[in-house]
Design a protein around this motif. Structure first.
Motif, PDB file in Angstrom:
ATOM      1  N   UNK A  29       0.832  -1.221   0.138  1.00 29.94           N
ATOM      2  CA  UNK A  29       0.063   0.124   0.000  1.00 29.94           C
ATOM      3  C   UNK A  29       0.936   1.153  -0.078  1.00 29.94           C
ATOM      4  N   UNK A  30       0.601   2.437  -0.699  1.00 31.88           N
ATOM      5  CA  UNK A  30       1.158   3.442  -1.070  1.00 31.88           C
ATOM      6  C   UNK A  30       0.374   4.452  -0.884  1.00 31.88           C
ATOM      7  N   UNK A  31       1.044   5.567  -0.048  1.00 37.76           N
ATOM      8  CA  UNK A  31       0.232   6.864   0.522  1.00 37.76           C
ATOM      9  C   UNK A  31       0.728   7.980  -0.528  1.00 37.76           C
ATOM     10  N   UNK A  32      -0.087   8.418  -1.530  1.00 43.94           N
ATOM     11  CA  UNK A  32       0.645   9.427  -2.232  1.00 43.94           C
ATOM     12  C   UNK A  32       0.032  10.845  -1.750  1.00 43.94           C
ATOM     13  N   UNK A  33      -0.955  10.829  -0.881  1.00 42.61           N
ATOM     14  CA  UNK A  33      -1.537  11.819  -0.473  1.00 42.61           C
ATOM     15  C   UNK A  33      -0.798  12.901   0.463  1.00 42.61           C
ATOM     16  N   UNK A  34      -1.465  13.807   1.045  1.00 42.37           N
ATOM     17  CA  UNK A  34      -0.626  14.849   1.868  1.00 42.37           C
ATOM     18  C   UNK A  34      -1.143  14.628   3.217  1.00 42.37           C
ATOM     19  N   UNK A  35      -1.737  13.512   3.414  1.00 41.37           N
ATOM     20  CA  UNK A  35      -2.345  13.124   4.973  1.00 41.37           C
ATOM     21  C   UNK A  35      -1.837  11.806   5.364  1.00 41.37           C
ATOM     22  N   UNK A  36      -2.099  11.494   6.572  1.00 43.24           N
ATOM     23  CA  UNK A  36      -1.704  10.083   7.035  1.00 43.24           C
ATOM     24  C   UNK A  36      -2.821   9.161   6.863  1.00 43.24           C
ATOM     25  N   UNK A  37      -2.373   8.178   6.414  1.00 43.63           N
ATOM     26  CA  UNK A  37      -3.135   6.837   6.124  1.00 43.63           C
ATOM     27  C   UNK A  37      -2.768   5.906   7.310  1.00 43.63           C
ATOM     28  N   UNK A  38      -4.012   5.446   7.914  1.00 39.34           N
ATOM     29  CA  UNK A  38      -3.924   4.316   8.846  1.00 39.34           C
ATOM     30  C   UNK A  38      -4.380   3.140   8.168  1.00 39.34           C
ATOM     31  N   UNK A  39      -3.598   2.028   8.288  1.00 41.73           N
ATOM     32  CA  UNK A  39      -3.904   0.720   7.558  1.00 41.73           C
ATOM     33  C   UNK A  39      -4.219  -0.426   8.528  1.00 41.73           C
ATOM     34  N   UNK A  78      -7.486  12.918   7.605  1.00 37.50           N
ATOM     35  CA  UNK A  78      -8.014  14.103   6.944  1.00 37.50           C
ATOM     36  C   UNK A  78      -8.285  14.257   5.644  1.00 37.50           C
ATOM     37  N   UNK A  79      -8.991  14.659   5.194  1.00 33.85           N
ATOM     38  CA  UNK A  79      -9.369  14.741   3.759  1.00 33.85           C
ATOM     39  C   UNK A  79      -9.947  13.546   2.892  1.00 33.85           C
ATOM     40  N   UNK A  80      -9.723  13.667   1.612  1.00 33.27           N
ATOM     41  CA  UNK A  80      -9.976  12.445   0.825  1.00 33.27           C
ATOM     42  C   UNK A  80      -9.021  12.408  -0.335  1.00 33.27           C
ATOM     43  N   UNK A  81      -8.993  11.169  -0.919  1.00 42.69           N
ATOM     44  CA  UNK A  81      -8.140  10.800  -1.948  1.00 42.69           C
ATOM     45  C   UNK A  81      -7.808   9.397  -2.275  1.00 42.69           C
ATOM     46  N   UNK A  82      -7.190   9.088  -3.380  1.00 50.81           N
ATOM     47  CA  UNK A  82      -6.912   7.902  -3.707  1.00 50.81           C
ATOM     48  C   UNK A  82      -5.588   7.112  -3.247  1.00 50.81           C
ATOM     49  N   UNK A  83      -5.495   6.184  -2.620  1.00 45.83           N
ATOM     50  CA  UNK A  83      -4.171   5.534  -2.403  1.00 45.83           C
ATOM     51  C   UNK A  83      -3.893   4.340  -3.550  1.00 45.83           C
ATOM     52  N   UNK A  84      -2.578   3.771  -3.483  1.00 41.14           N
ATOM     53  CA  UNK A  84      -2.542   2.860  -4.330  1.00 41.14           C
ATOM     54  C   UNK A  84      -1.951   1.397  -3.525  1.00 41.14           C
ATOM     55  N   UNK A  85      -2.685   0.419  -4.157  1.00 37.73           N
ATOM     56  CA  UNK A  85      -2.603  -0.900  -3.541  1.00 37.73           C
ATOM     57  C   UNK A  85      -2.084  -1.851  -4.594  1.00 37.73           C
ATOM     58  N   UNK A  86      -1.127  -2.832  -4.276  1.00 38.97           N
ATOM     59  CA  UNK A  86      -0.694  -3.713  -5.036  1.00 38.97           C
ATOM     60  C   UNK A  86      -0.902  -5.081  -4.478  1.00 38.97           C
ATOM     61  N   UNK A  87      -1.579  -5.967  -5.293  1.00 39.98           N
ATOM     62  CA  UNK A  87      -1.760  -7.388  -4.834  1.00 39.98           C
ATOM     63  C   UNK A  87      -1.181  -8.146  -5.880  1.00 39.98           C
TER      64      UNK A  87
END
Length: 124
Positions: free
Chosen positions: A65-75, A112-121
């Motif tokens: 999982x890659x977070x290209x956003x400007x906010x923290x992503x909890x996985x 915070x906010x919204x956006x798309x992250x990238x996931x590779x399976x």
């Protein structure tokens, strides 16, 4: 004879091993199946928990999982990620490799906010 536990151990519970100087070549066998396909998806994330990767019994290797956003992503390896119930957090620009062999659901939530992250399976 010394009992051998073939499961993974912590350093403190490990037994040191010395290979004899006259030992021939050692054969190492792995049961890992190579992956033939990598599928990248871009799940939409927000401040509500959402699925990053659905459970998939065909998943091989470690999901990424890659977070290209400007906010923290909890996985979270499991349902309903939150800022207090998570497996890992990814700050902007960070990637996370899931546990090898895990085939369950992976969820995420943004700080915070919204956006798309990238996931590779990876699958066979």
């Amino acid at each position: 004879d010394m009992p051998v536990d073939s499961g993974q151990q912590t350093k403190a519970n490990s037994v040191p091993v010395v290979i004899a100087s006259d030992q021939g070549a050692l054969t190492v066998t792995t049961s890992e199946t190579p992956a033939a396909t990598g599928t990248v998806t871009a799940p939409s994330m927000s401040t509500s928990s959402a699925t990053i990767l659905a459970a998939n019994s065909s998943r091989l290797l470690q999901p990424i999982v890659f977070n290209p956003l400007s906010t923290r992503l909890y996985v979270k390896c499991g349902a309903t990620a939150s800022s207090t119930s998570f497996t890992a957090w990814l700050d902007p620009g960070q990637e996370w490799k899931g546990p090898r062999g895990y085939t369950g659901i992976i969820t995420g939530i943004l700080n915070a906010g919204t956006g798309d992250v990238l996931a590779t399976e990876f699958t066979a």
